[in-house]
Write a protein that holds these residues in place. Sequence first.
Motif, short mmCIF file in Angstrom:
data_model
loop_
_atom_site.label_atom_id
_atom_site.label_comp_id
_atom_site.label_asym_id
_atom_site.label_seq_id
_atom_site.Cartn_x
_atom_site.Cartn_y
_atom_site.Cartn_z
N ALA A 1 0.85 -1.20 0.00
CA ALA A 1 0.00 0.00 0.00
C ALA A 1 0.88 1.26 0.00
CB ALA A 1 -0.91 -0.01 1.22
N THR A 2 1.93 1.26 0.82
CA THR A 2 2.85 2.42 0.85
C THR A 2 3.52 2.59 -0.50
OG1 THR A 2 3.27 1.95 3.17
CG2 THR A 2 4.82 3.42 2.09
N MET A 3 3.88 1.47 -1.11
CA MET A 3 4.55 1.53 -2.41
C MET A 3 3.64 2.14 -3.47
SD MET A 3 7.56 1.01 -2.71
CE MET A 3 7.99 1.73 -4.29
N ARG A 4 2.34 1.81 -3.38
CA ARG A 4 1.40 2.38 -4.36
C ARG A 4 1.32 3.90 -4.19
NH1 ARG A 4 -2.56 -2.69 -3.87
NH2 ARG A 4 -1.71 -3.86 -5.63
N GLU A 5 1.35 4.34 -2.95
CA GLU A 5 1.35 5.80 -2.69
C GLU A 5 2.61 6.45 -3.29
OE1 GLU A 5 -0.26 5.52 1.79
OE2 GLU A 5 1.32 7.02 1.48
N ILE A 6 3.75 5.81 -3.01
CA ILE A 6 5.02 6.36 -3.49
C ILE A 6 5.00 6.41 -5.02
CG2 ILE A 6 7.52 5.95 -3.67
CD1 ILE A 6 7.42 4.71 -0.88
N HIS A 7 4.50 5.35 -5.62
CA HIS A 7 4.46 5.30 -7.08
C HIS A 7 3.59 6.42 -7.65
CE1 HIS A 7 3.07 3.17 -10.97
NE2 HIS A 7 4.22 3.77 -11.19
N ALA A 8 2.44 6.64 -6.99
CA ALA A 8 1.53 7.68 -7.47
C ALA A 8 2.23 9.04 -7.44
CB ALA A 8 0.27 7.70 -6.62
N GLU A 9 3.07 9.26 -6.44
CA GLU A 9 3.76 10.55 -6.32
C GLU A 9 5.00 10.65 -7.19
OE1 GLU A 9 4.87 11.68 -2.37
OE2 GLU A 9 2.95 10.96 -1.61
N CYS A 10 5.74 9.55 -7.27
CA CYS A 10 7.09 9.64 -7.82
C CYS A 10 7.22 9.08 -9.24
CB CYS A 10 8.09 8.93 -6.92
SG CYS A 10 8.00 9.52 -5.23
N GLY A 11 6.27 8.29 -9.66
CA GLY A 11 6.25 7.85 -11.06
C GLY A 11 7.25 6.78 -11.41
N VAL A 12 7.80 6.92 -12.61
CA VAL A 12 8.64 5.89 -13.20
C VAL A 12 9.78 5.47 -12.27
CG1 VAL A 12 10.15 5.32 -15.18
CG2 VAL A 12 8.14 6.80 -15.49
N GLY A 13 10.00 4.16 -12.19
CA GLY A 13 11.08 3.66 -11.33
C GLY A 13 10.58 3.26 -9.95
N TRP A 14 9.33 3.63 -9.65
CA TRP A 14 8.80 3.37 -8.30
C TRP A 14 7.58 2.45 -8.35
CZ3 TRP A 14 11.78 4.68 -4.31
CH2 TRP A 14 12.83 5.55 -4.58
N GLU A 15 7.44 1.71 -9.44
CA GLU A 15 6.31 0.80 -9.57
C GLU A 15 6.41 -0.29 -8.50
OE1 GLU A 15 8.63 1.28 -11.87
OE2 GLU A 15 7.62 2.46 -13.42
N PRO A 16 5.28 -0.68 -7.92
CA PRO A 16 5.33 -1.83 -7.02
C PRO A 16 5.86 -3.05 -7.78
CG PRO A 16 3.23 -0.69 -6.81
CD PRO A 16 3.95 -0.06 -7.98
N ALA A 17 6.73 -3.82 -7.16
CA ALA A 17 7.32 -4.98 -7.82
C ALA A 17 6.25 -6.05 -8.04
CB ALA A 17 8.45 -5.54 -6.97
N ALA A 18 6.32 -6.69 -9.20
CA ALA A 18 5.34 -7.74 -9.50
C ALA A 18 5.42 -8.85 -8.45
CB ALA A 18 5.61 -8.31 -10.90
N LEU A 19 6.62 -9.17 -8.01
CA LEU A 19 6.78 -10.24 -7.02
C LEU A 19 6.11 -9.86 -5.69
CD1 LEU A 19 8.00 -12.95 -6.07
CD2 LEU A 19 10.09 -11.72 -5.50
N LEU A 20 6.23 -8.58 -5.32
CA LEU A 20 5.60 -8.12 -4.08
C LEU A 20 4.08 -8.26 -4.20
CD1 LEU A 20 5.75 -6.75 -1.29
CD2 LEU A 20 5.78 -4.55 -2.46
N GLU A 21 3.56 -7.87 -5.35
CA GLU A 21 2.11 -7.97 -5.55
C GLU A 21 1.67 -9.43 -5.46
OE1 GLU A 21 1.39 -5.70 -9.18
OE2 GLU A 21 0.87 -4.00 -7.86
N ARG A 22 2.49 -10.30 -6.05
CA ARG A 22 2.12 -11.73 -6.04
C ARG A 22 2.17 -12.29 -4.61
NH1 ARG A 22 5.89 -14.34 -9.51
NH2 ARG A 22 6.63 -15.71 -7.87
N MET A 23 3.19 -11.91 -3.86
CA MET A 23 3.31 -12.40 -2.47
C MET A 23 2.08 -11.99 -1.66
SD MET A 23 6.35 -13.82 -2.45
CE MET A 23 6.94 -13.99 -0.82
#
Length: 690
Positions: free
Chosen positions: A656-678
């Motif tokens: 959830a924190t990663m999604r927030e960071i991604h929304a703010e910071c953009g490219v390079g900050w995507e949640p990792a696919a492995l994290l989503e899968r876990m």
Amino acid sequence: MTDLVRLERHGDVGVIVIDHPPVNALSIAVREGVIAAVGLLAADPGLVAGVLSCAGRTFVAGADIREFNAPRAGAASTNDVCRALDHCPKPVVAALFGTTLGGGLEVAMACHGRVITPGGVVGLPEVKLGLLPGAGGTQRLPRLAGAAAALEMITSGRHVPAAEALALGVVDEIGTDVLALAVERARAMARSGALPRARDRAVPDFDRAAFETAVQAVQRRARGAQAPVVAAEAVGWALDLAFDDALAREGAAFQSLRAGAQSRALRHLFMAERLAAKSPVAAEPWPVAQTGVVGGGTMGAGIAVALADAGFAVTLVEVSEPAVAAARGRIEAVYTRQVASGRLSGTEQQARLARIGYATELAALAGADLVIEAIIEDLAAKQDVFRALSAVTRRDAILASNTSYLDIDVLADAVDNPERVLGLHFFSPAHVMRLLEIVRPRRVSDAVLATALAVGRRLRKQPVIAGVCDGFIGNRMLAKWRQICDFALEDGALPHEVDAALEGFGMAMGPYAVADMAGLDIGWAMRKRRAPERDPASRYVPIADWLCEAGRFGQKTGLGWYRHEGGKREIDQAVTALVEQASAARGIVRRAVPAARIEARVLAAMVNEGAKILAEGVALRPSDIDVVLVHGYGYPAWRGGPMQAGDEAGLAGILATMREIHAECGVGWEPAALLERMVAEGRDFASLNV
Ligand code: 3HC
């Protein structure tokens, strides 16, 4: 008794032998076996005394760490073993050799006497596992060795050599044939009717004020770690409470620490360190005797010292005689300091220096089994060196680069047989820091990889295998860590606030304090790391501009200098004033950033990058990433490393924190696919640690 414990007869002395390889850990079966054997010894009229001994390479090295995660209710405890010995009507002498640690020493202290081999060591290293000695160690050791020595040994977890153990009163005698000595001593005790129990002794006189001061020092040094603080308190119980009351408290404190996150993390790290050092390939390592180092700067000199310390012959090659002289000076300075501080004898210094030879031509490395290149971080320059090494070394000489970032596959292209090229990434100072990243390029052979691991172990380093990428495991994680901290500055935090948040989390030092020490000025770091993808409109105070100012300010007066002189508060105030000034000029009010938000974002960014590193195969398993961060980057050991800390915090929250960071910071900050899968599968990273 059990298969793991037997009772042998040496005339009228019963010898209890624990035979539980590799380290005779006190598993449930061993504990039950020893209790049964003590019972047999006590009941047998043909036996007058006993010896507690071990088969294999060491006396008991502690309780079985693997049983701590799910203790079996009702099983005999190590305390029960000690109680059986306390109640034994016949004297039992412990025959110590190898590493008598933790529960092993506790059981030995419950015996009526202890003898040890000259090379043996004793210790209570439980604090390193986030525990305290839970079987009377905090109570019996002060009675044997005194309050001050017990406090020091227990809160440091240090291994104490035989001679010191004798001087402290932890053991009674040193001898080479320790079994014969123990049998003799036990028989003599039986004859004289002596049955001394540590629990019955009074703690020797001690200086209460000095003890309290030492306890306070332990508290100060703990930096968030609970175990040393609780262990110090437990030693205090030995001074003030009756033995059985103190023992009950010690037991409760042990159980509470065992069930806690810190001990879980440190146990994870113990297993992680050993897993990381194991070879993932079947190949046998090649023998290595002659080594070479190319480049005698800080890194090269440190690597040469590390090699010489481990007994390798070293040839250090520099470009010119003056450069050789400078390298020699660096190496000699290291050893001079060690002799001055008493860590090294003059004879040993001479022996180590004699192992290092110097040359100005790479041809001097013609006979080397392993060459480590440690010149400047410049790809073309390194390619030249590898090309030249390819021409002068044996075809089966291993060629390693100490690069921190560069593509080792490209370096391997410069060599006739690239399967002998890999990375050996040491950390500065190379003779001190334990971490060694072994970087595995595409074509490296299994035998070369196995040899690198074996060399790493011989250097007494903590090896971790990493794949080729920009920064490998450690510096790649560090880059994200630094960047997310810089974003906190852009959000309005001040450098010392970020440092404080991370130091509060348990980091050895915050990133900006590190930058100060390393001599970077913050403005430079900021300019390099500013994320162009961030929406400029959402960027709060142009802290970056201010930081450039601060950088100049730092250059003039030296931020590091201020910190060292204890003027931290002054510089913090000055920096704060600068920010306020810059903000006011732009009509913006600085917004505070809560420490919890900084911590959460740093953790999420690191776990996320770790997941990407895993998915790319750059790390073999999550726990390898943890080992790298703890041993090379000051990550708090009691957090277990970022991946373990992520598991402990909960991966759903991290995502959830990663999604927030991604929304703010953009490219390079995507949640990792492995994290989503876990998260989707409800799994944790620990499940990938094989
Ligand atoms: N429990 C279970 N396994 C253990 C163990 C333990 N206490 N100590 C070591 N091992 C295992 C290791 O995991 C390793 O297994 P592997 O071969 O499958 O990887 C094997 O024994 C050999 O260990 P090392 O690779 O570490 O061998 P070294 O020779 O380098 O070191 C050692 C030996 C110094 C004994 C080191 O293993 C060590 O420090 N062990 C931990 C000692 C310790 O912390 N003891 C205290 C335990 S807590 C306790 O006793 C609680 C009590 O107060 C109630």
